[in-house]
Design a protein around this motif. Sequence first.
Motif, short mmCIF file in Angstrom:
data_model
loop_
_atom_site.label_atom_id
_atom_site.label_comp_id
_atom_site.label_asym_id
_atom_site.label_seq_id
_atom_site.Cartn_x
_atom_site.Cartn_y
_atom_site.Cartn_z
N ALA A 62 24.55 -21.48 18.77
CA ALA A 62 23.53 -20.48 18.55
C ALA A 62 22.25 -20.94 19.24
O ALA A 62 22.05 -22.14 19.45
CB ALA A 62 23.27 -20.28 17.05
N LEU A 63 21.40 -19.99 19.59
CA LEU A 63 20.15 -20.30 20.29
C LEU A 63 18.97 -19.83 19.46
O LEU A 63 18.98 -18.72 18.91
CB LEU A 63 20.11 -19.60 21.64
N PHE A 64 17.94 -20.69 19.38
CA PHE A 64 16.69 -20.32 18.72
C PHE A 64 15.56 -20.64 19.69
O PHE A 64 15.43 -21.76 20.17
CB PHE A 64 16.47 -21.10 17.43
N GLY A 65 14.73 -19.63 19.98
CA GLY A 65 13.59 -19.86 20.85
C GLY A 65 12.34 -19.27 20.25
O GLY A 65 12.37 -18.17 19.68
N HIS A 66 11.22 -20.01 20.38
CA HIS A 66 9.94 -19.50 19.88
C HIS A 66 9.01 -19.20 21.04
O HIS A 66 8.83 -20.03 21.93
CB HIS A 66 9.29 -20.50 18.93
N SER A 67 8.42 -18.00 21.04
CA SER A 67 7.45 -17.58 22.03
C SER A 67 8.07 -17.66 23.43
O SER A 67 9.08 -17.00 23.69
CB SER A 67 6.17 -18.43 21.90
N MET A 68 7.52 -18.45 24.35
CA MET A 68 8.16 -18.61 25.66
C MET A 68 9.62 -18.98 25.50
O MET A 68 10.50 -18.51 26.25
CB MET A 68 7.44 -19.69 26.47
N GLY A 69 9.93 -19.82 24.53
CA GLY A 69 11.30 -20.26 24.30
C GLY A 69 12.24 -19.13 23.93
O GLY A 69 13.44 -19.20 24.20
N ALA A 70 11.71 -18.05 23.33
CA ALA A 70 12.56 -16.91 22.98
C ALA A 70 13.06 -16.20 24.23
O ALA A 70 14.24 -15.83 24.33
CB ALA A 70 11.79 -15.94 22.09
N VAL A 71 12.17 -16.00 25.21
CA VAL A 71 12.58 -15.34 26.45
C VAL A 71 13.53 -16.24 27.24
O VAL A 71 14.53 -15.77 27.80
CB VAL A 71 11.34 -14.96 27.28
N LEU A 72 13.25 -17.54 27.27
CA LEU A 72 14.17 -18.47 27.92
C LEU A 72 15.52 -18.46 27.22
O LEU A 72 16.57 -18.49 27.88
CB LEU A 72 13.58 -19.88 27.92
N ALA A 73 15.53 -18.42 25.89
CA ALA A 73 16.79 -18.38 25.14
C ALA A 73 17.58 -17.13 25.49
O ALA A 73 18.82 -17.18 25.58
CB ALA A 73 16.51 -18.46 23.64
N PRO B 137 26.80 -17.28 23.25
CA PRO B 137 26.36 -17.86 21.99
C PRO B 137 26.79 -16.98 20.82
O PRO B 137 27.01 -15.77 20.99
CB PRO B 137 24.84 -17.89 22.12
N VAL B 138 26.91 -17.58 19.65
CA VAL B 138 27.30 -16.80 18.47
C VAL B 138 26.13 -16.03 17.89
O VAL B 138 26.32 -15.08 17.13
CB VAL B 138 27.93 -17.71 17.40
N HIS B 139 24.89 -16.42 18.27
CA HIS B 139 23.71 -15.72 17.75
C HIS B 139 22.51 -16.12 18.60
O HIS B 139 22.42 -17.25 19.06
CB HIS B 139 23.44 -16.09 16.29
N LEU B 140 21.59 -15.18 18.79
CA LEU B 140 20.31 -15.45 19.43
C LEU B 140 19.20 -15.15 18.45
O LEU B 140 19.11 -14.03 17.93
CB LEU B 140 20.15 -14.59 20.69
N PHE B 141 18.37 -16.16 18.18
CA PHE B 141 17.20 -16.00 17.32
C PHE B 141 15.96 -16.02 18.21
O PHE B 141 15.67 -17.03 18.86
CB PHE B 141 17.13 -17.11 16.28
N ALA B 142 15.22 -14.91 18.23
CA ALA B 142 14.02 -14.79 19.06
C ALA B 142 12.80 -14.74 18.16
O ALA B 142 12.63 -13.79 17.39
CB ALA B 142 14.11 -13.54 19.93
N SER B 143 11.97 -15.75 18.25
CA SER B 143 10.85 -15.92 17.32
C SER B 143 9.51 -15.75 18.04
O SER B 143 9.30 -16.29 19.12
CB SER B 143 10.92 -17.32 16.69
N GLY B 144 8.62 -15.00 17.42
CA GLY B 144 7.24 -14.92 17.89
C GLY B 144 7.08 -14.47 19.32
O GLY B 144 6.23 -15.01 20.05
N ALA B 145 7.84 -13.47 19.75
CA ALA B 145 7.80 -13.08 21.16
C ALA B 145 8.04 -11.59 21.34
O ALA B 145 8.87 -11.00 20.65
CB ALA B 145 8.84 -13.85 21.97
#
Length: 245
Positions: A83-94, A108-116
């Motif tokens: 699974a992928l978790f990305g925050h802000s810039m990391g969310a778009v990269l994820a 991936p089994v799941h994408l978590f996009a935080s603060g983006a």
Amino acid sequence: MSWFRCADPRPGAPTRLVCLPHAGGSAVFYRTWAKEISPAVEVHAVQYPGRADRMGDALVTDAGSLAHQIVDAMAPLVDRPVALFGHSMGAVLAYEVARLLQARGDAPVHLFASGARPPHDRGDDRVHERDDDGVVAELTKLGGTDADALRDPELRELVLPYVRNDFALIETYAHRDGTRLDVPVTTIIGDADPHVNEAQAARWAEVTDGPFALTVLPGGHFYLADRRADVIAEIVRALDVPAVP
């Protein structure tokens, strides 16, 4: 130098969670997650080049190139569900990492996009074009960096080049047609985030044919610093793994 930091290796864990930091961030942001998440999850945090213990490595200036390099480095990790978790810039990269993994047959089994904001609704921010004081002012507004520490000229000289690079990387990012996700996506934001509101966050549903969920927690752009337990609980619930005993 390795791309990933794993503070608590778990050879028996059935799932891996790969975390991608925000602009100016490093893998240390996720160091404590392993002790708070389910024992069924092994946490790996991406260490971008040009900072922390990779200070001597060249910065990557393009989001697409960075995503490709991360995916290439992930090859040893995809022997288990990831699974992928990305925050802000990391969310778009994820998101870009997820598209590449899916195209390679390792979705991936799941994408978590935080603060983006979603990848196809990025806005027109140009923080990277400001002078040093302007960049520090934005960091202070978002709450991710100790502005008092950045008043030290030596620290500024060390930190601001990769912070500015990260802002340029995400602010010049342009979404391109390509692999469409069919994986579950969960978006998490703070209710007082000046960078993304609930309506914008809801548009992450448009990038996948899989299930979508939106969670709003109290806090600003770095809501997850104070609400880490809630974020981890959401991840554990979405991945359907046992919670910490």
